[in-house]
Design a protein around this motif. Structure first.
Motif, PDB file in Angstrom:
ATOM      1  N   VAL A   1      30.391  53.898  29.759  1.00  0.00           N
ATOM      2  CA  VAL A   1      30.444  52.823  31.033  1.00  0.00           C
ATOM      3  C   VAL A   1      32.297  52.728  30.917  1.00  0.00           C
ATOM      4  CG1 VAL A   1      30.617  50.435  31.270  1.00  0.00           C
ATOM      5  CG2 VAL A   1      28.693  51.583  30.029  1.00  0.00           C
ATOM      6  N   LEU A   2      32.381  52.958  32.517  1.00  0.00           N
ATOM      7  CA  LEU A   2      33.983  52.947  32.671  1.00  0.00           C
ATOM      8  C   LEU A   2      34.365  51.773  33.305  1.00  0.00           C
ATOM      9  CD1 LEU A   2      35.888  55.286  32.222  1.00  0.00           C
ATOM     10  CD2 LEU A   2      35.541  55.904  34.727  1.00  0.00           C
ATOM     11  N   VAL A   3      35.099  50.915  32.694  1.00  0.00           N
ATOM     12  CA  VAL A   3      35.476  49.565  33.276  1.00  0.00           C
ATOM     13  C   VAL A   3      37.090  49.548  33.752  1.00  0.00           C
ATOM     14  CG1 VAL A   3      35.911  47.128  32.725  1.00  0.00           C
ATOM     15  CG2 VAL A   3      33.927  48.619  31.714  1.00  0.00           C
ATOM     16  N   HIS A   4      37.259  49.038  34.902  1.00  0.00           N
ATOM     17  CA  HIS A   4      38.760  49.057  35.382  1.00  0.00           C
ATOM     18  C   HIS A   4      38.994  47.444  35.777  1.00  0.00           C
ATOM     19  CE1 HIS A   4      42.214  49.411  37.578  1.00  0.00           C
ATOM     20  NE2 HIS A   4      42.419  50.673  37.253  1.00  0.00           N
ATOM     21  N   LEU A   5      39.948  47.146  35.239  1.00  0.00           N
ATOM     22  CA  LEU A   5      40.148  45.705  35.384  1.00  0.00           C
ATOM     23  C   LEU A   5      40.965  45.226  36.870  1.00  0.00           C
ATOM     24  CD1 LEU A   5      41.642  44.811  31.758  1.00  0.00           C
ATOM     25  CD2 LEU A   5      39.292  44.769  32.587  1.00  0.00           C
ATOM     26  N   GLY A   6      41.090  46.194  37.679  1.00  0.00           N
ATOM     27  CA  GLY A   6      41.730  46.040  38.975  1.00  0.00           C
ATOM     28  C   GLY A   6      42.848  45.125  38.959  1.00  0.00           C
ATOM     29  N   MET A   7      42.815  44.096  39.849  1.00  0.00           N
ATOM     30  CA  MET A   7      43.924  43.153  39.924  1.00  0.00           C
ATOM     31  C   MET A   7      44.039  41.949  38.906  1.00  0.00           C
ATOM     32  SD  MET A   7      45.717  44.400  42.721  1.00  0.00           S
ATOM     33  CE  MET A   7      46.825  43.382  43.161  1.00  0.00           C
ATOM     34  N   SER A   8      43.038  41.565  38.716  1.00  0.00           N
ATOM     35  CA  SER A   8      42.897  40.286  37.912  1.00  0.00           C
ATOM     36  C   SER A   8      41.841  40.170  36.888  1.00  0.00           C
ATOM     37  CB  SER A   8      42.619  38.949  38.838  1.00  0.00           C
ATOM     38  OG  SER A   8      41.140  39.440  39.720  1.00  0.00           O
ATOM     39  N   GLY A   9      41.347  41.459  36.498  1.00  0.00           N
ATOM     40  CA  GLY A   9      40.209  41.262  35.386  1.00  0.00           C
ATOM     41  C   GLY A   9      40.527  41.308  34.098  1.00  0.00           C
ATOM     42  N   THR A  10      39.774  40.584  33.362  1.00  0.00           N
ATOM     43  CA  THR A  10      39.869  40.506  31.772  1.00  0.00           C
ATOM     44  C   THR A  10      38.438  40.869  31.063  1.00  0.00           C
ATOM     45  OG1 THR A  10      39.387  38.164  31.881  1.00  0.00           O
ATOM     46  CG2 THR A  10      41.522  38.950  31.673  1.00  0.00           C
ATOM     47  N   LEU A  11      38.482  41.641  30.049  1.00  0.00           N
ATOM     48  CA  LEU A  11      37.354  41.543  29.359  1.00  0.00           C
ATOM     49  C   LEU A  11      37.559  40.819  28.117  1.00  0.00           C
ATOM     50  CD1 LEU A  11      36.669  45.596  28.986  1.00  0.00           C
ATOM     51  CD2 LEU A  11      35.040  43.762  30.144  1.00  0.00           C
ATOM     52  N   LYS A  12      36.582  39.851  27.842  1.00  0.00           N
ATOM     53  CA  LYS A  12      36.665  38.984  26.785  1.00  0.00           C
ATOM     54  C   LYS A  12      35.503  38.774  25.977  1.00  0.00           C
ATOM     55  CE  LYS A  12      35.051  35.448  29.961  1.00  0.00           C
ATOM     56  NZ  LYS A  12      35.422  34.013  30.423  1.00  0.00           N
ATOM     57  N   VAL A  13      35.681  38.723  24.540  1.00  0.00           N
ATOM     58  CA  VAL A  13      34.764  38.349  23.708  1.00  0.00           C
ATOM     59  C   VAL A  13      34.356  37.134  23.504  1.00  0.00           C
ATOM     60  CG1 VAL A  13      34.145  38.962  21.363  1.00  0.00           C
ATOM     61  CG2 VAL A  13      35.711  40.466  22.426  1.00  0.00           C
ATOM     62  N   VAL A  14      33.001  36.636  23.565  1.00  0.00           N
ATOM     63  CA  VAL A  14      32.548  35.224  23.582  1.00  0.00           C
ATOM     64  C   VAL A  14      31.341  35.374  22.837  1.00  0.00           C
ATOM     65  CG1 VAL A  14      33.338  34.737  25.918  1.00  0.00           C
ATOM     66  CG2 VAL A  14      31.142  35.550  25.641  1.00  0.00           C
ATOM     67  N   ASP A  15      31.203  34.215  22.235  1.00  0.00           N
ATOM     68  CA  ASP A  15      29.669  33.929  21.436  1.00  0.00           C
ATOM     69  C   ASP A  15      28.682  33.936  22.547  1.00  0.00           C
ATOM     70  OD1 ASP A  15      30.546  33.405  19.104  1.00  0.00           O
ATOM     71  OD2 ASP A  15      31.056  31.154  19.816  1.00  0.00           O
ATOM     72  N   ALA A  16      27.643  34.806  21.859  1.00  0.00           N
ATOM     73  CA  ALA A  16      26.435  34.997  22.816  1.00  0.00           C
ATOM     74  C   ALA A  16      25.909  33.890  23.749  1.00  0.00           C
ATOM     75  CB  ALA A  16      25.322  35.803  22.143  1.00  0.00           C
ATOM     76  N   GLN A  17      25.989  32.636  23.176  1.00  0.00           N
ATOM     77  CA  GLN A  17      25.484  31.489  23.945  1.00  0.00           C
ATOM     78  C   GLN A  17      26.495  30.885  24.800  1.00  0.00           C
ATOM     79  OE1 GLN A  17      24.517  32.124  20.807  1.00  0.00           O
ATOM     80  NE2 GLN A  17      22.312  32.484  20.800  1.00  0.00           N
ATOM     81  N   SER A  18      27.466  31.333  24.693  1.00  0.00           N
ATOM     82  CA  SER A  18      28.369  30.393  25.513  1.00  0.00           C
ATOM     83  C   SER A  18      28.404  30.449  26.754  1.00  0.00           C
ATOM     84  CB  SER A  18      29.907  30.803  25.175  1.00  0.00           C
ATOM     85  OG  SER A  18      30.206  32.133  25.706  1.00  0.00           O
ATOM     86  N   ALA A  19      28.628  29.294  27.714  1.00  0.00           N
ATOM     87  CA  ALA A  19      28.321  29.021  28.936  1.00  0.00           C
ATOM     88  C   ALA A  19      29.155  30.080  29.838  1.00  0.00           C
ATOM     89  CB  ALA A  19      28.742  27.716  29.537  1.00  0.00           C
ATOM     90  N   TRP A  20      28.643  30.538  31.069  1.00  0.00           N
ATOM     91  CA  TRP A  20      29.121  31.564  32.022  1.00  0.00           C
ATOM     92  C   TRP A  20      30.498  30.661  32.657  1.00  0.00           C
ATOM     93  CZ3 TRP A  20      28.099  36.595  32.402  1.00  0.00           C
ATOM     94  CH2 TRP A  20      26.717  37.005  31.912  1.00  0.00           C
ATOM     95  N   ASP A  21      31.518  31.224  32.428  1.00  0.00           N
ATOM     96  CA  ASP A  21      32.754  30.909  33.283  1.00  0.00           C
ATOM     97  C   ASP A  21      32.374  31.477  34.880  1.00  0.00           C
ATOM     98  OD1 ASP A  21      34.019  29.859  31.285  1.00  0.00           O
ATOM     99  OD2 ASP A  21      35.314  31.296  30.765  1.00  0.00           O
TER     100      ASP A  21
END
Ligand code: ZN
Length: 272
Positions: free
Chosen positions: A68-88
């Motif tokens: 899987v190839l991920v590019h963050l572009g201009m404003s992307g972030t990859l974040k680690v969250v608890d599985a249950q946490s609400a979607w932002d």
């Protein structure tokens, strides 16, 4: 915009949290990123994350024979969250692991998610990878190779750095900083740089990126989410954002000039 050091820190964060874990599920809430997110992404459920690598500003997550190839572009972030946490808002893709999830958040949606065969990743034959220059922190980036890449080039030294042809992942901020450190004027034609200029610029690129990664790495240990602290990288600049302030090396005053639509900061006193 996330630059190479931020992407490298992101890679380390993802690796630290999820390497060796089994991917339980993939959710795509918004497939319309820079390119459509492939439907086949969810076929990875059940696969183990073998390693997390980086090529230029792509984070590459290896799941067996697929990457899987991920590019963050201009404003992307990859974040680690608890599985249950609400979607932002702007959370577009989620990879769910045991108890925790990795989410791609990207307000401007210039980021991308691709799925490719590991062999196309390794051979760098995939269209996203095929034309990339050498890694600045890899063995293929040498003073000699860099010097050769400047020969016959009429574009400016700074434009050559940003083009990715001579070296990948040197964005606007780090280009300004490396050129300052090497005492090379950003507007000089790349083809007219001497061998000594190229050697200094090569070392400056490696040092500036390496130091930024080190600073980011020291913040990474303390936080769960990978994002959030990344802005701190950019507070240690010698020239970037310092228009009108004194040069740290000579009596000059830092100037700002727009080159190729990008703000360029340099010291007319000591960059030649
Ligand atoms: Zn100066």
């Amino acid at each position: 915009m996330p630059e190479l050091p931020e992407v490298e820190i992101t890679r380390r964060g993802v690796a630290q949290h999820f390497t060796g874990q089994t991917l339980l599920d993939v959710t795509v809430r918004q497939p319309r990123l820079r390119w459509p997110v492939p439907d086949s992404l969810s076929s990875l459920a059940g696969a183990r994350l073998d390693s997390v690598e980086r090529r230029s500003k792509y984070v590459a997550m290896r799941f067996g024979a697929q990457v899987v190839l991920v590019h963050l572009g201009m404003s992307g972030t990859l974040k680690v969250v608890d599985a249950q946490s609400a979607w932002d808002k702007h959370d577009h893709v989620q990879w769910l692991f045991e108890g925790k999830a990795l989410r791609l958040n990207d307000p401007r949606r210039f980021g991308s998610v691709d799925l490719l065969a590991a062999r196309d990743y390794e051979a760098q034959t995939h269209p996203r990878l095929a034309s990339l220059g050498p890694e600045p922190l890899g063995v293929g980036f040498t003073p000699e190779q860099f010097f050769k890449a400047t020969r016959g080039k009429t574009l400016s030294a700074k434009a050559l750095l940003l083009s990715g042809a001579a070296v990948v992942g040197v964005g606007n901020i780090y280009a300004c900083e490396a050129l300052f450190r090497a005492a090379v004027r950003p507007g000089r034609a790349a083809g007219r740089l001497s061998r000594a200029d190229c050697t200094r610029l090569h070392s400056a690129i490696v040092a500036v990126l390496g130091e930024a990664i080190e600073r980011g790495g020291s913040t990474l240990r303390n936080f769960q989410a990978i994002d959030g602290e990344l802005g701190h990288f950019q507070t240690h600049c010698d020239v970037y954002g310092r228009e009108g302030q004194g040069c740290k090396r000579c009596e000059g005053v830092i100037k700002r000039r727009v080159m190729n639509q990008r703000s360029t900061f340099y010291c007319p006193g000591c960059q030649r």
